[in-house]
Design a protein around this motif. Structure first.
Motif, PDB file in Angstrom:
ATOM      1  N   ARG B 158       0.815  -1.219   0.000  1.00 62.01           N
ATOM      2  CA  ARG B 158       0.000   0.000   0.000  1.00 62.01           C
ATOM      3  C   ARG B 158       0.847   1.266   0.000  1.00 62.01           C
ATOM      4  NH1 ARG B 158      -4.892  -1.166   4.240  1.00 62.01           N
ATOM      5  NH2 ARG B 158      -5.595  -3.100   3.285  1.00 62.01           N
ATOM      6  N   LYS B 160       3.149   4.230  -1.420  1.00 58.62           N
ATOM      7  CA  LYS B 160       3.077   4.974  -2.681  1.00 58.62           C
ATOM      8  C   LYS B 160       4.158   4.535  -3.678  1.00 58.62           C
ATOM      9  CE  LYS B 160       3.854   9.600  -3.943  1.00 58.62           C
ATOM     10  NZ  LYS B 160       4.464  10.778  -3.368  1.00 58.62           N
ATOM     11  N   MET B 163       3.664   1.067  -5.019  1.00 57.94           N
ATOM     12  CA  MET B 163       2.553   1.043  -5.985  1.00 57.94           C
ATOM     13  C   MET B 163       2.997   1.636  -7.324  1.00 57.94           C
ATOM     14  SD  MET B 163      -0.443   1.989  -3.272  1.00 57.94           S
ATOM     15  CE  MET B 163      -1.718   2.426  -4.390  1.00 57.94           C
ATOM     16  N   ARG B 164       3.794   2.695  -7.223  1.00 58.80           N
ATOM     17  CA  ARG B 164       4.262   3.321  -8.478  1.00 58.80           C
ATOM     18  C   ARG B 164       5.113   2.323  -9.281  1.00 58.80           C
ATOM     19  NH1 ARG B 164       8.541   5.848 -10.481  1.00 58.80           N
ATOM     20  NH2 ARG B 164       9.853   5.799  -8.613  1.00 58.80           N
ATOM     21  N   HIS B 165       6.023   1.648  -8.594  1.00 56.92           N
ATOM     22  CA  HIS B 165       6.867   0.666  -9.297  1.00 56.92           C
ATOM     23  C   HIS B 165       6.018  -0.486  -9.829  1.00 56.92           C
ATOM     24  CE1 HIS B 165      10.923   2.179  -8.866  1.00 56.92           C
ATOM     25  NE2 HIS B 165      10.633   2.552  -7.632  1.00 56.92           N
ATOM     26  N   ARG B 166       5.037  -0.891  -9.054  1.00 56.60           N
ATOM     27  CA  ARG B 166       4.196  -2.002  -9.507  1.00 56.60           C
ATOM     28  C   ARG B 166       3.386  -1.603 -10.751  1.00 56.60           C
ATOM     29  NH1 ARG B 166       2.501  -6.361  -7.221  1.00 56.60           N
ATOM     30  NH2 ARG B 166       0.292  -5.814  -7.397  1.00 56.60           N
ATOM     31  N   ASP B 167       2.959  -0.351 -10.792  1.00 56.51           N
ATOM     32  CA  ASP B 167       2.255   0.119 -12.003  1.00 56.51           C
ATOM     33  C   ASP B 167       3.176   0.046 -13.219  1.00 56.51           C
ATOM     34  OD1 ASP B 167      -0.099   0.545 -10.750  1.00 56.51           O
ATOM     35  OD2 ASP B 167       0.215   2.691 -10.404  1.00 56.51           O
ATOM     36  N   GLU B 168       4.403   0.483 -13.006  1.00 55.64           N
ATOM     37  CA  GLU B 168       5.368   0.434 -14.116  1.00 55.64           C
ATOM     38  C   GLU B 168       5.632  -1.016 -14.539  1.00 55.64           C
ATOM     39  OE1 GLU B 168       7.968   4.369 -12.864  1.00 55.64           O
ATOM     40  OE2 GLU B 168       9.023   2.532 -13.404  1.00 55.64           O
ATOM     41  N   ARG B 170       3.673  -3.518 -14.185  1.00 55.70           N
ATOM     42  CA  ARG B 170       2.473  -4.069 -14.860  1.00 55.70           C
ATOM     43  C   ARG B 170       2.499  -3.689 -16.350  1.00 55.70           C
ATOM     44  NH1 ARG B 170      -0.916  -2.072 -11.582  1.00 55.70           N
ATOM     45  NH2 ARG B 170      -1.211  -3.876 -10.222  1.00 55.70           N
ATOM     46  N   ARG B 171       2.867  -2.434 -16.605  1.00 45.16           N
ATOM     47  CA  ARG B 171       2.905  -1.967 -18.003  1.00 45.16           C
ATOM     48  C   ARG B 171       4.004  -2.695 -18.790  1.00 45.16           C
ATOM     49  NH1 ARG B 171       1.441   3.015 -15.704  1.00 45.16           N
ATOM     50  NH2 ARG B 171       3.584   3.739 -15.491  1.00 45.16           N
ATOM     51  N   GLU B 174       2.854  -6.412 -19.353  1.00 40.93           N
ATOM     52  CA  GLU B 174       1.606  -6.584 -20.129  1.00 40.93           C
ATOM     53  C   GLU B 174       1.819  -7.154 -21.537  1.00 40.93           C
ATOM     54  OE1 GLU B 174      -1.842  -6.028 -22.322  1.00 40.93           O
ATOM     55  OE2 GLU B 174      -0.177  -4.624 -22.688  1.00 40.93           O
ATOM     56  N   LEU B 201       1.542 -10.018 -10.774  1.00 42.68           N
ATOM     57  CA  LEU B 201       1.478  -9.207 -11.998  1.00 42.68           C
ATOM     58  C   LEU B 201       1.630 -10.046 -13.265  1.00 42.68           C
ATOM     59  CD1 LEU B 201       3.864  -6.295 -10.854  1.00 42.68           C
ATOM     60  CD2 LEU B 201       1.364  -6.267 -10.865  1.00 42.68           C
TER      61      LEU B 201
END
Lengths: 379, 314
Positions: B158, B160, B163-168, B170-171, B174, B201
């Motif tokens: 949780r 920040k 989460m930011r690294h996980r978003d990256e 994920r992209r 993908e 992921l």
């Protein structure tokens, strides 16, 4: 039936200059044939003696002359993997001259000069003690320590090749560290063991004392200087891991006494000790050891320690040569150390009280005290 | 496991030191790429991946988990401090476990040479193994509890920056068809995989993993080296892996690390990790896994009698 020794063949044959020349040209010396090692000297002399420091054998042994020649020889039985340092004494005009063996290129240097070296069957200089071009060399530096105890003193530093300020490093303090670098290949060994992942990257502090026999013999000043002045200075200057298990004191001979007695004065501060051929003289009765007054403070310390042994560190590596008189004291100390609950590893080698013996035990000692990441890495 | 009802296909590969063959392995299972590449086990050398990518023969994007962790700790000092404390605690636990293990091993050795009748000796040997098993399980439980405490207190998922690294990530993941994991420092690799919860992921993508990477995908990771510089080493459990491969203990590079002719030692280890199967993976080894279970293998399976059998099918 075993093959005759080369020297016996020479003795049995014609005793001519040509035969001696051929004998010398055909072999390397000293001549190792199984457990037998034959020392040779060629030259005019009244007598030739082998001088060595193997405890348990007469320290001076006469070579015999091959009749009708100027070739002298002595054959000894030497257990496998032995390593012996020696000199030859050549007597001429009633005067004995000590010299390195002219026929043996192998030498071991120490602060007093150099000795010739004989290797028994099965001994070889460890590969990890040689410079390896693949191992990145650490950087040598120097640090001035301003202390109340000894004033201004300089110590050497070995900084690992991949040093990074953001990491925390274990600290290894080496008594007589400059001698370890000069005579026991400490620099290349650290480079190699780190390269092979057998020890972690460590920062090494090399100390040398102008009066080691006094300062190393359980001298309170030395302990204060190390623990209260040197270590805090190092911790300010370098990113060191401050935990006891990341601090090691190391030394040989009187240096080992200094390491043990310093740790004893501050139990738990140093988590690791590496003690090589420690001069751990003691008495079972009386206060004077046969080794003389120089050892009196050591005897007092050891007697006190032996009367009330306590755990002073977590892990202690002890090594000693079988061919040095201190083997008795070291063998006797080990069960006492173990009895305190400390984790103790003791290694004996067929060698004497010398720098190359201490060199040859460094891999085992350092990698046990500070195991490297080799167990973690699977490429 | 990211809510997957069926675990992804996994191919475990041997060491890559002298004869790299991750590329060949990828071809064997028909992966086309692009693949998500993980070289976090190489630590600071993580980005030196050009030779490996060339060897893979498919397009690859390096997730750079090691560098991400460094960035994360630089940006989130509270998490960084907590991470260091946790690692210190784990090291201390490991030190204590190691002391107990050494003594248990010495006891096992001493008992194994006692002049006892065969039946009693066999029973005592089993007791020795049970003691080692207990120490392993106890250590795993203590480690698990340390991780749990860390997760509960600091909730990395949780935060920040995480989460930011996980978003990256994920992209980056993908468009990929599979995940390829190289070897290296197994603890470093494992903790970074867990820190970013990479498994959640990657979904149903296949995994191909070599050496330390293969170890990290199993349920339980054992460290071993019979040729330790200070004498024979005793294998030790490190931690729980990602669990994509069930009931298998992977021992990479046996040629350099394992005394395969030490039948007593092998037998003790195999019984210690049972019911998991124990496999020694040398150059060219393959273990094929579907839904967590080994389906076939070209690797050395170590038997309770201390022997090795090449290849097996289930």
């Amino acid at each position: 039936m075993s093959a005759p020794r080369a020297i016996d063949t020479l003795k049995a044959g014609p005793h001519t200059t040509e035969a001696v020349d051929a004998f010398l040209a055909a072999h390397k010396f000293p001549l190792v044939e199984g457990p037998a090692i034959t020392f040779i000297y060629r030259g005019v002399a009244e007598a030739v003696h082998l001088k060595h420091w193997v405890f348990g054998l007469p320290s001076s042994q006469s070579l015999e002359r091959v009749e009708g020649t100027n070739l002298w020889y002595l054959t000894l039985e030497l257990p496998a993997a032995s390593r012996v340092e020696y000199k030859l004494e050549v007597v001429r005009g009633g005067h004995g001259e000590w010299m390195q063996d002219p026929l043996n290129p192998a030498q071991a240097r120490d602060p007093f000069g150099a000795n010739s070296v004989a290797h028994g069957e099965g001994y070889s200089v460890p590969a990890w003690s040689h410079h390896d071009p693949e191992s990145r060399p650490g950087k040598m530096d120097e640090l001035i320590v301003e202390g109340r105890t000894f004033g201004r003193r300089s110590v050497g530093l070995y900084i690992p090749a991949r040093f990074r300020r953001t990491r925390r490093y274990p600290l290894l303090i080496v008594h007589d560290g400059h001698d370890y670098m000069s005579y026991a290949s400490l620099g290349p060994i650290l480079d190699n063991l780190m390269h092979r992942l057998e020890i972690p990257e460590v920062i090494v502090c090399l100390t040398s004392s102008p009066d080691r026999l006094a300062e190393y013999a359980n001298d309170l000043r030395h302990a204060i200087w190390l623990t209260d002045e040197l270590v805090p200075t190092l911790e300010k200057a370098l990113p060191l891991d401050p935990r006891p298990q990341a601090r090691c004191l190391m030394g040989a001979s009187f240096g080992a006494v200094a390491a043990l007695s310093t740790a004893w004065r501050r139990p738990g501060f140093y988590g690791r000790l590496l003690l090589q051929s420690g001069s751990f003289a003691f008495t079972d009765i009386g206060q004077r050891n046969h080794r003389g007054p120089l050892f009196d403070p050591v005897v007092r310390f050891m007697n006190e320690f032996r009367a009330r042994p306590v755990a002073v560190a977590e892990r202690v590596f002890v090594s000693c040569g079988m061919y040095e008189s201190l083997i008795y004291e070291n063998r006797s100390l080990v069960p006492m150390l173990r009895g305190t609950g400390m984790d103790v590893r003791f290694v004996e080698a067929r060698d004497g009280h010398n720098w190359e013996n201490w060199r040859d035990r460094l891999r085992e000692g350092l990698s046990w005290l500070f195991p490297g990441p080799f167990l973690m890495v699977y490429e | 496991m990211g809510g997957l009802s069926v675990l992804p296909s996994v191919l475990l590969v041997g060491p890559q030191g002298s004869r790299p063959d991750l590329g060949a392995a990828i071809k064997e299972v028909g992966l086309k790429g692009p693949v998500a590449l993980i070289t976090a086990g190489w630590q600071e050398r993580e980005s030196d991946d050009q030779a490996l990518i060339a060897e893979l023969g498919v397009e690859a994007v390096n997730l750079k988990l090691h560098a991400r962790a460094e960035q994360l700790f630089a940006a989130d000092s509270e998490l960084s401090k907590a991470h260091v404390e946790r690692q210190t605690r784990l090291k201390q636990l490991h030190d204590v476990y190691r002391i107990r293990l050494d003594h248990a091993f010495e006891s096992a050795r001493a008992i194994s040479v006692r002049q006892l009748d065969a039946q009693m000796l066999s029973e005592e040997r089993q007791v020795s193994v049970e003691v080692l098993r207990y120490l392993d399980l106890d250590h795993l439980e203590r480690s698990r509890s340390t991780h749990r405490e860390f997760e509960q207190l600091y909730q990395p998922a949780r935060r920040k920056e995480v989460m930011r690294h996980r978003d990256e990530l994920r992209r980056l993941i993908e468009p990929t068809t599979a995940v390829v994991v190289a070897g290296g420092h197994v603890a470093s690799l494992l903790y970074r995989l867990k820190l970013f919860d990479v498994l959640s992921l990657t979904g149903p993508r296949s995994w191909v993993a070599a050496a330390a990477g293969a170890m990290a995908l199993t349920e339980r990771i054992y460290l071993f080296h019979d040729f330790a510089p200070h004498g024979t080493g005793v294998a030790e459990v490190l931690d729980e892996g990602l669990g994509l491969v069930k009931d298998l203990v992977v021992l990479p590079d046996p040629r350099h690390r394992l005394k395969v002719d030490d039948r007593e030692g092998i037998s003790r280890f195999v019984r210690r990790v049972a019911p998991a199967t124990c496999t020694a993976m040398d150059d060219g080894a393959r273990v094929f896994v579907e839904d967590g279970r080994v389906t076939r293998a070209k690797a050395l399976r170590l038997a309770p009698e201390g022997e090795g059998h090449v290849g097996w099918k289930t």
